[in-house]
Motif scaffolding. Structure first.
Motif, mmCIF file in Angstrom:
data_model
loop_
_atom_site.group_PDB
_atom_site.id
_atom_site.type_symbol
_atom_site.label_atom_id
_atom_site.label_comp_id
_atom_site.label_asym_id
_atom_site.label_seq_id
_atom_site.Cartn_x
_atom_site.Cartn_y
_atom_site.Cartn_z
ATOM 1 N N ILE A 1 0.848 -1.192 0.000
ATOM 2 C CA ILE A 1 0.000 0.000 0.000
ATOM 3 C C ILE A 1 0.882 1.239 0.000
ATOM 4 N N GLY A 2 0.673 2.131 -0.962
ATOM 5 C CA GLY A 2 1.435 3.375 -1.017
ATOM 6 C C GLY A 2 1.319 4.025 -2.380
ATOM 7 N N MET A 3 2.141 5.035 -2.624
ATOM 8 C CA MET A 3 2.193 5.679 -3.940
ATOM 9 C C MET A 3 3.100 4.818 -4.817
ATOM 10 N N LEU A 4 2.536 3.878 -5.504
ATOM 11 C CA LEU A 4 3.309 2.857 -6.204
ATOM 12 C C LEU A 4 3.665 3.216 -7.637
ATOM 13 N N GLN A 5 2.831 3.956 -8.320
ATOM 14 C CA GLN A 5 3.046 4.367 -9.700
ATOM 15 C C GLN A 5 3.622 3.242 -10.560
ATOM 16 N N PRO A 6 2.920 2.115 -10.661
ATOM 17 C CA PRO A 6 3.456 0.987 -11.431
ATOM 18 C C PRO A 6 3.651 1.301 -12.912
ATOM 19 N N ALA B 1 4.866 3.953 -14.127
ATOM 20 C CA ALA B 1 6.037 4.806 -14.336
ATOM 21 C C ALA B 1 7.329 4.025 -14.517
ATOM 22 N N ASP B 2 7.325 2.745 -14.139
ATOM 23 C CA ASP B 2 8.545 1.948 -14.205
ATOM 24 C C ASP B 2 8.176 0.506 -14.524
ATOM 25 N N ALA B 3 8.522 0.068 -15.724
ATOM 26 C CA ALA B 3 8.158 -1.289 -16.158
ATOM 27 C C ALA B 3 8.772 -2.356 -15.256
ATOM 28 N N ALA B 4 10.008 -2.132 -14.786
ATOM 29 C CA ALA B 4 10.656 -3.109 -13.902
ATOM 30 C C ALA B 4 9.904 -3.228 -12.583
#
Length: 192
Positions: free
Chosen positions: A94-99, A101-104
């Motif tokens: 849980i958090g500001m994950l921004q998946p 923004a970064d494929a890895a």
């Protein structure tokens, strides 16, 4: 068996926020969860380890100890791909994950089969207002932007009258009247 909730130190440069405060920790413990945090978790926010211990948390010497043991991890910024790889398979993140923004990062979340809750994607509705992380951060951005502008301005913000004369107040232009803009306007008014 109790659920273990964990939090580790933020690694992003300049990040002083913490995902878990002693107050929240105490609520989790009262609800029957075990809380495990990395030593120094609250250093950037001026929260000593003793406050977490007093709230019922267990301190761990390394982030790995927390990540390996926790059923749920709370974070401010998304953990690195290496940290994600250390989490239990199927754990909650849980958090500001921004998946996106970064494929890895997205691949690491999928590879560990993590149940991810990117808080920046919560709907900004009245019912979800208590969980809305974007509005609170936008308010702080408007406040801080005005303070930075006041510091960099070539004149004082308020009108000053002295024996040597009067300095007219600065005029401030705020573009946009969303959450950040309204806070910027209010802060500029309080500064004079």
């Amino acid at each position: 068996m109790a659920v273990t909730i964990g939090a580790v130190r933020e690694t992003a440069t300049g990040e002083r926020r913490v995902a878990l405060t002693p107050e929240t920790c105490k609520k989790f413990v009262a609800a029957g969860a075990a809380v495990r945090v990395e030593r120094g978790l609250g250093d950037g926010a001026q929260i000593p380890d003793a406050a977490y211990v007093e709230a019922g948390a267990t301190l761990a010497d390394t982030a790995s100890e927390v990540l390996n043991a926790a059923d749920a991890i709370a974070c401010v910024q998304s953990p690195s791909s290496d940290a994600l790889a250390q989490m239990k398979t199927g754990a909650v993140l849980i958090g500001m994950l921004q998946p996106q923004a970064d494929a890895a990062r997205a691949e690491a979340i999928q590879a560990r089969e993590l149940v991810a809750f990117p808080l920046e994607r919560l709907p900004r509705t009245t019912r979800a207002q208590a969980m809305d992380i974007l509005s609170s951060q936008a308010g702080m951005a408007g406040y801080k932007a005005t303070l930075i502008a006041a510091q960099l301005a070539p004149r004082f913000f308020p009108m000053l009258t002295t024996a040597a004369g009067t300095i007219r107040p600065s005029k401030v232009l705020v573009i946009g009247a969303g959450v950040a803009g309204l806070q910027a306007i209010a802060t500029a008014k309080r500064l004079g």
